[in-house]
Design a protein around this motif. Structure first.
Motif, PDB file in Angstrom:
ATOM      1  N   ILE A   1       0.867  -1.179   0.000  1.00 53.71           N
ATOM      2  CA  ILE A   1       0.000   0.000   0.000  1.00 53.71           C
ATOM      3  C   ILE A   1       0.902   1.226   0.000  1.00 53.71           C
ATOM      4  N   GLU A   2       0.662   2.140  -0.920  1.00 51.45           N
ATOM      5  CA  GLU A   2       1.474   3.354  -0.973  1.00 51.45           C
ATOM      6  C   GLU A   2       0.579   4.569  -0.804  1.00 51.45           C
ATOM      7  N   GLY A   3       0.945   5.415   0.140  1.00 51.32           N
ATOM      8  CA  GLY A   3       0.204   6.649   0.389  1.00 51.32           C
ATOM      9  C   GLY A   3       0.983   7.856  -0.076  1.00 51.32           C
ATOM     10  N   ASN A   4       0.335   8.738  -0.827  1.00 56.10           N
ATOM     11  CA  ASN A   4       0.970   9.938  -1.360  1.00 56.10           C
ATOM     12  C   ASN A   4       0.039  11.136  -1.265  1.00 56.10           C
ATOM     13  N   ASP A   5       0.640  12.329  -1.295  1.00 58.24           N
ATOM     14  CA  ASP A   5      -0.098  13.598  -1.393  1.00 58.24           C
ATOM     15  C   ASP A   5      -0.983  13.882  -0.191  1.00 58.24           C
ATOM     16  N   ILE A   6      -0.620  13.327   0.959  1.00 57.30           N
ATOM     17  CA  ILE A   6      -1.341  13.640   2.192  1.00 57.30           C
ATOM     18  C   ILE A   6      -0.610  14.787   2.882  1.00 57.30           C
ATOM     19  N   ILE A   7      -1.345  15.782   3.276  1.00 56.18           N
ATOM     20  CA  ILE A   7      -0.759  17.010   3.814  1.00 56.18           C
ATOM     21  C   ILE A   7       0.001  16.741   5.110  1.00 56.18           C
ATOM     22  N   ASN A   8       1.226  17.258   5.187  1.00 59.67           N
ATOM     23  CA  ASN A   8       2.036  17.201   6.401  1.00 59.67           C
ATOM     24  C   ASN A   8       1.941  18.562   7.095  1.00 59.67           C
ATOM     25  N   ILE A   9       1.141  18.627   8.137  1.00 55.11           N
ATOM     26  CA  ILE A   9       0.875  19.902   8.806  1.00 55.11           C
ATOM     27  C   ILE A   9       2.146  20.534   9.363  1.00 55.11           C
ATOM     28  N   ASP A  10       3.049  19.720   9.910  1.00 56.81           N
ATOM     29  CA  ASP A  10       4.283  20.275  10.491  1.00 56.81           C
ATOM     30  C   ASP A  10       5.103  21.011   9.445  1.00 56.81           C
ATOM     31  N   LYS A  11       5.180  20.462   8.233  1.00 57.13           N
ATOM     32  CA  LYS A  11       5.939  21.127   7.176  1.00 57.13           C
ATOM     33  C   LYS A  11       5.250  22.405   6.716  1.00 57.13           C
ATOM     34  N   ILE A  12       3.924  22.362   6.643  1.00 60.42           N
ATOM     35  CA  ILE A  12       3.178  23.549   6.220  1.00 60.42           C
ATOM     36  C   ILE A  12       3.348  24.683   7.231  1.00 60.42           C
ATOM     37  N   LYS A  13       3.333  24.360   8.523  1.00 59.67           N
ATOM     38  CA  LYS A  13       3.497  25.387   9.551  1.00 59.67           C
ATOM     39  C   LYS A  13       4.826  26.127   9.414  1.00 59.67           C
ATOM     40  N   GLU A  14       5.838  25.426   8.915  1.00 61.55           N
ATOM     41  CA  GLU A  14       7.165  26.044   8.751  1.00 61.55           C
ATOM     42  C   GLU A  14       7.162  27.156   7.705  1.00 61.55           C
ATOM     43  N   GLU A  15       6.137  27.200   6.848  1.00 61.67           N
ATOM     44  CA  GLU A  15       6.060  28.218   5.805  1.00 61.67           C
ATOM     45  C   GLU A  15       5.513  29.547   6.328  1.00 61.67           C
ATOM     46  N   TYR A  16       5.077  29.561   7.594  1.00 61.66           N
ATOM     47  CA  TYR A  16       4.451  30.745   8.175  1.00 61.66           C
ATOM     48  C   TYR A  16       5.167  31.134   9.467  1.00 61.66           C
ATOM     49  N   SER A  17       4.931  32.338   9.930  1.00 64.79           N
ATOM     50  CA  SER A  17       5.438  32.726  11.244  1.00 64.79           C
ATOM     51  C   SER A  17       4.729  31.871  12.308  1.00 64.79           C
ATOM     52  N   PRO A  18       5.307  31.744  13.506  1.00 60.60           N
ATOM     53  CA  PRO A  18       4.810  30.754  14.475  1.00 60.60           C
ATOM     54  C   PRO A  18       3.313  30.815  14.790  1.00 60.60           C
ATOM     55  N   ASN A  19       2.790  31.991  15.176  1.00 64.68           N
ATOM     56  CA  ASN A  19       1.378  32.067  15.554  1.00 64.68           C
ATOM     57  C   ASN A  19       0.449  31.938  14.354  1.00 64.68           C
ATOM     58  N   ILE A  20       0.859  32.481  13.216  1.00 63.22           N
ATOM     59  CA  ILE A  20       0.058  32.302  12.002  1.00 63.22           C
ATOM     60  C   ILE A  20       0.077  30.837  11.590  1.00 63.22           C
ATOM     61  N   GLY A  21       1.231  30.173  11.742  1.00 67.69           N
ATOM     62  CA  GLY A  21       1.313  28.748  11.430  1.00 67.69           C
ATOM     63  C   GLY A  21       0.351  27.925  12.261  1.00 67.69           C
ATOM     64  N   THR A  22       0.172  28.305  13.522  1.00 67.55           N
ATOM     65  CA  THR A  22      -0.788  27.598  14.379  1.00 67.55           C
ATOM     66  C   THR A  22      -2.212  27.797  13.871  1.00 67.55           C
ATOM     67  N   LEU A  23      -2.554  29.015  13.450  1.00 66.73           N
ATOM     68  CA  LEU A  23      -3.881  29.267  12.879  1.00 66.73           C
ATOM     69  C   LEU A  23      -4.100  28.402  11.632  1.00 66.73           C
ATOM     70  N   ILE A  24      -3.078  28.333  10.786  1.00 66.58           N
ATOM     71  CA  ILE A  24      -3.188  27.556   9.548  1.00 66.58           C
ATOM     72  C   ILE A  24      -3.388  26.076   9.872  1.00 66.58           C
ATOM     73  N   ALA A  25      -2.646  25.568  10.853  1.00 60.46           N
ATOM     74  CA  ALA A  25      -2.799  24.164  11.249  1.00 60.46           C
ATOM     75  C   ALA A  25      -4.221  23.887  11.726  1.00 60.46           C
ATOM     76  N   MET A  26      -4.807  24.847  12.446  1.00 60.71           N
ATOM     77  CA  MET A  26      -6.184  24.694  12.921  1.00 60.71           C
ATOM     78  C   MET A  26      -7.165  24.666  11.747  1.00 60.71           C
ATOM     79  N   PHE A  27      -6.914  25.483  10.717  1.00 58.86           N
ATOM     80  CA  PHE A  27      -7.763  25.441   9.522  1.00 58.86           C
ATOM     81  C   PHE A  27      -7.697  24.071   8.856  1.00 58.86           C
ATOM     82  N   TYR A  28      -6.500  23.536   8.708  1.00 56.07           N
ATOM     83  CA  TYR A  28      -6.361  22.226   8.068  1.00 56.07           C
ATOM     84  C   TYR A  28      -7.069  21.140   8.874  1.00 56.07           C
TER      85      TYR A  28
END
Length: 341
Positions: A170-197
């Motif tokens: 079984i191979e899984g692909n294209d599933i969002i990695n929240i930790d990596k996405i948070k790194e694209e934003y400033s810390p508190n904004i990254g937390t908001l984005i993680a909550m949206f996801y």
């Protein structure tokens, strides 16, 4: 019309056998598993669930508290008890997030007397001849409660080893990695984005298998349908976009476009019906796309600022958007349960 595929961050497969016993039985399930992780979230496990005659669940274990992460073939075991009220014994494998997950040599033993375990003959324990995602001879994709639906993030294949034995890959692909996405934003904004996801995922799980008739259902003239509530989420979010990102209110064109969705009620019942679920989710995705783009341009200091001469800062406002989102997801889940009943 139900979807041909669903989207989620895990998948599983199952085989079920009928149980008819007047006393408690011991069981042991074992299989060989290995995992090639693409992130720390890449996990696998065996799982067992017993269904009772009254429809309730008896024993359940999916190894979530001791997940498999080794990239070498190892034998894993679940042991437990089948009580005398059990009618169906379900077992299989499960995997989470991106990665390659391999399973083979499933074996099930049940102790019918006080001394010895007896091996149960399983169907296709080494997963030969997989013709299609939903066609695994002897097995089903899913957890056995309802008809299987293909999970679009995962592919399933029979792989033949050098010794000519086979295993399930079984191979899984294209599933969002929240930790990596948070790194694209400033810390508190990254937390908001993680909550949206997180909320997006909860909404998607709740509604993606609903028909248009179910999406259009409302209790009475003073309540709203699931479809109308989703479009309302988009309207509220875009109103806060223009408020906080542009320091203004809706213009005339925007007001006309979003007014019905914003205020809901009878007008929304009339306008938002007859669509499949992707119609509503796509609108929400397009609105969210702008939110994500704009937040990347900003930093945590911006969160402390206020717009439209408000006493509330931008951080407060976007926390309110998330609270509003969560509130309506609760309504949507309640409506779904009413529809199911």
């Amino acid at each position: 019309m139900l979807p041909e595929k669903i989207s989620q961050n895990w998948t599983s497969f199952v085989q079920s056998i009928d149980i008819n016993s007047q006393r408690k039985l011991k069981f042991r399930l074992q299989a060989s598993v290995k995992v090639f992780q693409k992130s720390k979230q890449s996990l696998a496990g065996l799982w067992v669930r017993t269904d009772k005659k009254d429809g309730s669940v008896g024993f359940f274990d999916n190894m979530e508290n001791r997940p498999i992460i080794s990239n070498h073939w190892e034998v894993y075991t679940i042991e437990g008890e089948i009580d005398q009220h059990t009618s169906i014994f379900n077992f299989g494998g499960i995997c989470w997030y991106n990665g390659i997950f391999c399973f083979k040599n499933f074996k099930l033993f049940i102790r019918y007397d006080t001394q010895n375990f007896t091996e149960v003959i399983l169907k296709n324990p080494s997963f030969e001849n997989i013709a299609h995602q939903l066609s695994i001879p002897g097995w089903k994709q899913g957890i056995g409660i309802k008809e299987p639906i293909e999970v679009q993030e995962y592919t399933l294949n029979s792989i033949k080893e050098k010794n000519k034995n086979t295993y399930l890959k079984i191979e899984g692909n294209d599933i969002i990695n929240i930790d990596k996405i948070k790194e694209e934003y400033s810390p508190n904004i990254g937390t908001l984005i993680a909550m949206f996801y997180n909320l997006d995922d909860r909404l998607k799980k709740a509604v993606q298998e609903l028909s248009s008739k179910e999406i259009d259902y409302f209790l009475n003239p003073k309540t709203n349908s699931i479809g109308a509530l989703i479009i309302h989420l988009a309207a509220i979010e875009i109103s806060y976009q223009v408020d906080t990102f542009e320091d203004r209110e809706f213009n005339e064109v925007e007001q006309q476009k979003w007014e019905t969705a914003y205020y809901l009620g009878e007008a929304a019942q009339k306008e938002y019906k007859g669509y499949e679920i992707d119609y509503y989710l796509d609108i929400l995705r397009q609105v969210r796309k702008k939110t994500l783009i704009e937040f990347k341009k900003l930093n945590d200091e911006w969160l402390k600022e206020a717009t439209l001469n408000s006493i509330y800062d931008n951080h407060y406002k976007w926390l309110h958007v998330l609270e509003h989102y969560s509130y309506h997801i609760g309504q949507i889940i309640m409506l779904k349960k009413l529809i199911e009943n």
